[in-house]
Every structure is written in structure tokens, then in C-alpha cells.
Scaffold this active site. Structure first.
Site, PDB file in Angstrom:
ATOM      1  N   LYS A 280      40.081  31.163  37.740  1.00  0.00           N
ATOM      2  CA  LYS A 280      40.298  32.033  38.887  1.00  0.00           C
ATOM      3  C   LYS A 280      39.512  33.327  38.722  1.00  0.00           C
ATOM      4  O   LYS A 280      39.297  33.768  37.592  1.00  0.00           O
ATOM      5  CB  LYS A 280      41.794  32.298  39.106  1.00  0.00           C
TER       6      LYS A 280
ATOM      7  N   ASP B 270      41.585  41.471  39.804  1.00  0.00           N
ATOM      8  CA  ASP B 270      41.490  40.338  38.878  1.00  0.00           C
ATOM      9  C   ASP B 270      42.879  39.900  38.432  1.00  0.00           C
ATOM     10  O   ASP B 270      43.211  38.716  38.525  1.00  0.00           O
ATOM     11  CB  ASP B 270      40.605  40.694  37.684  1.00  0.00           C
TER      12      ASP B 270
END
Length: 308
Positions: free
Chosen positions: A91, A169
Site C-alpha cells: 500500500k 502514508d
């Protein structure tokens, strides 16, 4: 069944701490090679500086796990898919939504699996929370994701660059959980992004979302947290509070607290192996869409410079 031969591309902290141990514990997969221009590799595993070198001269592989920064991931993924390899994406799945869509098309044309992984969805409290919330009336949702970037991302310059997402993030992990457990679609109403004077990505963000049923959702992201770290999602309902703490490892319901075994990355690789065996892809871009909307329509404020 013959194990899926997989190469790890990008040998940073996440690959060494999570991917390699998870694959080692999975009988359906075996690490056949590693790729990194900077890391020397692991003892006993063939190592290559580039993916092209691996494909030209290395052992046969069936799949790659891309653990590189998102800014460089598209070309690697496209090369692997075109070579007939299954692809596991760390991811976020890409630097932009458009490139992820392009990768989906390449995977479909090549007849291989593309898996956009969201490790936080495999935290042990997430599925029980989703089940408990199903059919309940939501009253409010609060997301507080505060951590010390110096502890969790030391020296990672790429994360502060354009496309590196900054505080999103880790924040996208929370959004991956929320978009999975809430019963209705959500969308962004407003956002304020705090960018250090010397960085291209935010260090903090305040966001407001709403679901299509009208429920208000607030999100507080901050990388300047010291002391206790917070990774909490609190959902108020007509039947009481549902709270996920520690990134989804702890679930608190009106009936009590559940603390279950952590196995996010082992569960991710179990899912990947299943998708490969079933000849299917799984690419959910909902968390990335919300982050993209924050960058698209959010207000930016400049805050004091940050150096780690």
C-alpha cells in the site's frame, strides 16, 4: 500443490520486517529471489540489482511483491504483469489512481493476478467490527491517527516527496479500515493539510467526511506525536460504541474488550495465494481515492520546517 515462486522487489524495512517472515510461514509461497539496487539481499536467496536483470538471468518466478516507494512502482508492476507474473502491491497501490487503473487493464490482458493490498484491513479486530456495525444506525465516527514519524519512518526521504503521501502514508491505513467496516460509502467534505516549509508532503491533516446516510466523520492525522501513539477509530451507533484501537488490534464493544492475535501480513499473503489459485484480481482504490480528494480540494497551510 507447488508453492508460488515469488520475488521481493524493494528490500526496505517493511520487506525485511513483514514480507519475508510472512512468506516464510506460508507453505503456498516461497521467496525465490530479491531485487534492490541498494540492499545486498538475504543469505541464500539470489539477489539482483534490477527486475530486468532478474527476468533476464534469474531463476524462474511466478510472482513479485512490490515493496518499493509508490512513485516508482508503476513501471515495475507493468513489466512484471506483461511478463505473465502475478503482482502483489504494497500500500498504497500506486502514486496515482490512473496508473492503478492502467495496471488493472494490463493484468486482465495478461491473465494474471493483481492484488492491491491493504494490510490494516487484516488487523484482527476489523472483521468483527464490520460484522457488529452491519445494520446499525451510525451516529458519529472519529479517526485519530497520531504517531511519531521519527520512530516509524526514520530517514525515509521519499515519503516527504511529491507522491510519497507524507502523513497519509499511515493515514491511508485508517481509511482502508473505515471504507471496509462502515456500511455506507463516504466522501470528503473538507481538509486542511499542514506542510512543513521544507517538505512537499504534509506532516498533519484535519479532515471531515460524510457518508451517504449523513453521518459526520472526522479524521485527525499528525506525525508530530510524542509519548503514547494513537491509532483509534471510534464509531458511535444506536447500540453503543464500537472502538478499534492500536490500528485494529483491539476491539471494544458494549459487551467488552477483545484483543486478538496480530497476523496482518500472514493473512495478506494467504489472500494473495488464494487469488492466484483462483485466477482473480482484487484492486480496491477507495482509500487512495479519499487521499487523492484531500490533495485535490484540501486547503494547504505552511508550518515550521521539519528535519528528522
Amino acid at each position: 500443490m507447488t508453492p508460488i515462486r515469488i520475488a521481493i522487489v524493494g528490500m526496505g524495512k517493511i520487506a525485511r520486517d513483514q514480507h519475508l517472515p510472512a512468506i516464510a510461514g506460508n507453505g503456498d509461497l516461497i521467496v525465490t529471489a530479491t531485487v534492490s539496487p541498494h540492499h545486498p539481499g538475504e543469505p541464500g536467496i539470489p539477489h539482483y540489482k534490477t527486475l530486468e536483470a532478474l527476468l533476464a538471468d534469474g531463476p524462474l518466478i511466478d510472482a513479485v511483491a512490490l515493496c518499493t516507494p509508490p512513485q516508482v512502482r508503476y513501471d515495475l508492476a507493468a513489466t512484471a504483469l506483461a511478463a505473465g507474473l502475478h503482482v502483489f502491491l504494497e500500500k498504497p497501490p500506486g502514486a496515482t489512481l490512473a496508473e492503478v487503473t492502467a495496471l488493472e487493464r494490463i493484468a486482465a490482458t495478461s491473465g494474471v493476478t493483481l492484488f492491491a493490498s491493504w494490510h490494516s484491513r487484516f488487523a484482527p479486530g476489523v472483521e468483527p467490527a464490520k460484522s457488529w456495525l452491519a445494520g446499525r444506525e451510525l451516529k458519529s465516527v472519529s479517526i485519530v491517527w497520531r504517531e511519531d514519524v521519527r520512530v516509524w519512518h526514520p530517514g525515509q526521504a521519499w515519503i516527504w516527496e511529491a507522491g510519497g503521501l507524507g502523513v497519509f502514508d499511515p493515514g491511508i491505513n485508517a481509511l482502508s479500515i473505515v471504507t471496509h467496516i462502515l456500511p455506507h460509502l463516504i466522501f470528503l467534505k473538507s481538509a486542511t493539510l499542514s506542510l512543513p516549509a521544507n517538505r512537499a508532503a504534509p506532516i498533519a491533516a484535519d479532515l471531515a467526511f460524510r457518508d451517504i446516510a449523513g453521518t459526520e466523520i472526522t479524521m485527525d492525522l499528525d506525525w508530530r506525536q510524542t509519548g503514547p501513539q494513537n491509532w483509534d477509530i471510534t464509531v458511535g451507533t444506536d447500540c453503543g460504541i464500537c472502538k478499534l484501537s492500536s490500528g485494529g488490534a483491539v476491539l471494544t464493544l458494549p459487551t467488552g474488550i477483545q484483543q486478538l492475535e496480530e497476523r496482518e501480513y500472514p493473512a495478506l499473503y494467504e489472500r494473495f495465494a488464494t487469488l492466484v489459485h483462483e485466477h482473480r484480481s482484487e484492486v480496491d482504490t477507495a482509500p487512495l481515492r479519499l487521499v487523492a480528494d484531500a490533495f485535490l480540494s484540501g486547503t494547504r497551510e505552511i508550518v515550521e520546517a521539519f528535519d528528522d
